[in-house]
Scaffold this active site. Structure first.
Site, PDB file in Angstrom:
ATOM      1  CE  LYS A 200      -3.926  -2.164   2.350  1.00 31.99           C
ATOM      2  NZ  LYS A 200      -5.149  -2.016   1.586  1.00 31.99           N
ATOM      3  CG  HIS A 258      -2.834  -7.662   6.759  1.00 33.38           C
ATOM      4  ND1 HIS A 258      -1.946  -8.104   5.813  1.00 33.38           N
ATOM      5  CD2 HIS A 258      -4.026  -8.217   6.430  1.00 33.38           C
ATOM      6  CE1 HIS A 258      -2.585  -8.887   4.943  1.00 33.38           C
ATOM      7  NE2 HIS A 258      -3.847  -8.974   5.298  1.00 33.38           N
TER       8      HIS A 258
HETATM    9  C1  BG6 Z   1      -6.952 -10.034   3.691  1.00 34.99           C
HETATM   10  C2  BG6 Z   1      -7.885 -10.778   4.618  1.00 34.99           C
HETATM   11  O1  BG6 Z   1      -5.633 -10.420   3.913  1.00 34.99           O
HETATM   12  O2  BG6 Z   1      -7.087  -8.627   3.922  1.00 34.99           O
HETATM   13  C3  BG6 Z   1      -9.319 -10.323   4.418  1.00 34.99           C
HETATM   14  O3  BG6 Z   1      -7.797 -12.167   4.361  1.00 34.99           O
HETATM   15  C4  BG6 Z   1      -9.428  -8.812   4.567  1.00 34.99           C
HETATM   16  O4  BG6 Z   1     -10.189 -10.954   5.348  1.00 34.99           O
HETATM   17  C5  BG6 Z   1      -8.384  -8.119   3.687  1.00 34.99           C
HETATM   18  O5  BG6 Z   1     -10.731  -8.427   4.194  1.00 34.99           O
HETATM   19  C6  BG6 Z   1      -8.363  -6.625   3.984  1.00 34.99           C
HETATM   20  O6  BG6 Z   1      -7.547  -5.973   3.050  1.00 34.99           O
HETATM   21  P1  BG6 Z   1      -7.796  -4.441   2.668  1.00 34.99           P
HETATM   22  O7  BG6 Z   1      -6.679  -4.136   1.737  1.00 34.99           O
HETATM   23  O8  BG6 Z   1      -9.153  -4.376   2.013  1.00 34.99           O
HETATM   24  O9  BG6 Z   1      -7.769  -3.661   3.938  1.00 34.99           O
END
Ligand code: BG6
Length: 519
Positions: A200, A258
């Site tokens: 990102k 994350h």
């Molecule tokens: C993914 C998860 O890694 O990240 C999902 O498996 C989640 O459950 C997604 O919805 C969220 O990503 P972002 O980029 O939409 O915040």
């Protein structure tokens, strides 16, 4: 940190080819080429890169799966998906047709060496020799056999890159098993473990912000910072992924990867350079400094798990009209056990036991079906030692820096200023850096950036196996306690900010989540 330098790796984060012709030519093999990820994210991202002219003109893209399809049939399926999911200014038929020239489809059953041999023969039939990249968008159970067949079919010339998609295991042992299996065939330098948060724009901007401005770094420590909050909130539910998600939950799906990667970005020491080894070893030090939470009392005190019940999600449409929709409880989602104990929300108070961060709590939370979709890092500074002025409690809040990662990218620095008029009353206000307004131009999606990095052999934004292991090691005791139901599973209404207990988690320290003070 163990690295092997056999592969030809461009380790520097900023060493980007200036012109597509300077970038390597590539054969990008998508295992799982008809799957959800390929259709919704990977191919649309490559289409965006193609439309922007950043891919080498000779780069080829291969959809591979067990289905017997012709390239034309594959393209028919693909066109609809790409047009739905790619954000491009020019999606004309001409651009689409030129993208199609790159696309090939071949039937490959990853358990069949013969299919890999046939693929090798097809690749060899082209005149130009290109870098081969294998993207494993398949279940990790098939990683080992796929890697073995790639090597046995001599598709790896020592310079092949292999991209590993999550979920990379469900605990430390299974993650180690996957990494060990893959390591039999490929060196660590050839392995690109994706965490799309690292792709990102805003997350990379955080590195830039911290390490290229003199303003922040002197204050970036326990002497001046009171606490750090990191939230990744989603308004969506499990969106048809109930079968995958149930039994996995927010701790494994979002926190282990994350959220902890964001913690690293906030807490790491300045790396010696922007090369992969320097960045990844600084991140690893942070993960290793996370204070282990092993005693059940500790876990109970410092973690909250929640699951959403039926509720109302409000969304504002493009005409600024608020639309409310009633959404079902998690347990009523398709393919979810009606008695499921899986958490869709997690909040944790973490500590980083090192000189810089000793005594500064990191409050981390993530959840599905929350009030709105946003990801934010909130740095709350300590207050002035002696107050000369006064104002309402709201206005007297200490300085805060709110780094908004999505959906809109911004940095707000909340400061105290003087209220207009004769009195010397404090008025809280903020300096607003809105990147969307300030920085005009094309924004690349996380997957587009990361795919481009793999093509150009840039490793810094990919996760080293040691980081993955350290992250699992930290979350595992929490996972185990939760699995034994030693920590209650609290309910929260869809459309809220999570269970009330997550407010208590922070309130007992005399603090509040950001939305309670900065609204
Ligand atoms: C993914 C998860 O890694 O990240 C999902 O498996 C989640 O459950 C997604 O919805 C969220 O990503 P972002 O980029 O939409 O915040």
């Amino acid at each position: 940190m163990s690295t092997n330098t056999n592969a030809n790796v461009n380790t520097n984060i900023s060493n980007i080819a200036k012109h597509p012709e300077q970038a390597p030519m590539f054969d990008l093999l998508f295992f799982g080429g008809t799957g959800d990820l390929a259709m919704r994210k990977l191919l649309p991202s490559l289409f965006m890169a193609h439309s922007a002219g950043t891919l080498h003109p000779k780069g080829r893209i291969w959809g591979l799966s067990r289905q017997q399809l012709t390239t034309e049939q594959y393209l028919d399926i693909l066109e609809k998906e790409v047009r739905t999911h790619a954000k491009v200014a020019d999606a004309s038929q001409e651009v689409w047709q030129s993208f199609c020239q790159r696309i090939h489809y071949q039937k490959v059953d990853v358990t069949e060496l013969n299919d890999f041999n046939a693929l090798k023969t097809t690749l060899d039939s082209f005149d130009n020799k290109q870098d081969v990249i294998a993207y494993l968008a398949i279940t990790p159970k098939l990683f080992e056999v796929t890697c073995k067949n790639l090597v046995d079919a001599k598709l790896d010339d020592g310079n092949m890159r292999v991209v590993l998609e999550k979920p990379m295991g469900t605990d430390l042992a299974s993650s180690n098993a996957i990494n060990d299996a893959v390591a039999q065939y490929f060196h660590e330098q050839q392995l690109y473990r994706i965490d799309h948060y690292l792709g990102k724009e805003s997350v990379q901007n955080l590195l830039m912000l911290r390490f290229s401005n003199i303003l922040f770094e002197p204050l970036w420590k326990n002497e001046w910072i009171d606490n750090v909050q990191i939230t990744i909130a989603e308004d969506l539910g499990v969106e048809g992924r109930g079968g995958f998600y149930d039994g996995i939950g927010a701790l494994r799906d979002m926190m282990q990867n994350h959220l902890l990667q964001l913690v690293c970005m906030v807490a790491m020491e300045p790396p010696a350079s922007m090369d992969a080894d320097s960045i990844r070893s600084e991140k690893l030090k942070v993960l290793k400094s996370l204070r282990p939470m092993t005693a059940i009392e500790d876990i109970n005190q410092n973690s909250v798990r929640g699951q959403y019940t039926k509720g109302i999600i409000s969304r504002v449409d493009e005409n600024n009209v608020v639309n409310d929709s009633v959404v079902p409880a998690y347990r009523d989602e398709p393919n979810v056990n009606p008695n499921s104990q899986t958490e869709t929300f997690v909040a944790i108070k973490a500590h980083i036991d090192n000189w810089r961060w000793a005594g500064v709590p990191f409050y981390l939370r993530t959840g599905k079906r929350m009030q709105e979709k946003f990801a934010e890092i909130v740095i709350t500074f300590k207050d002035v030692p002696h107050k000369l002025f006064s104002g309402t409690p709201q206005n007297m809040q200490p300085n805060r820096m709110v780094i908004r990662l999505q959906p809109d990218e911004s940095i707000r620095l909340y400061v105290k200023s003087k209220k207009l008029g004769n009195s010397m009353e404090v008025q809280r206000t903020f300096l607003n850096l809105n990147f969307h307004e300030i920085l005009q131009g094309r924004r690349t999606s996380a997957y587009e950036r990361l795919l481009q990095d793999v093509i150009e052999s840039r490793l810094p934004l990919f996760v080293h196996r040691d980081e993955q292991a350290a992250a699992w090691q930290w979350v595992e005791p929490i996972m185990e306690a939760w699995a034994k139901d030693e920590v209650p599973l609290y309910k929260y209404s869809a459309g809220s900010y999570g269970p009330v207990q997550s407010y208590e988690l922070i309130a007992k320290d005399g603090r509040t989540w950001k939305e309670d003070v900065l609204m």
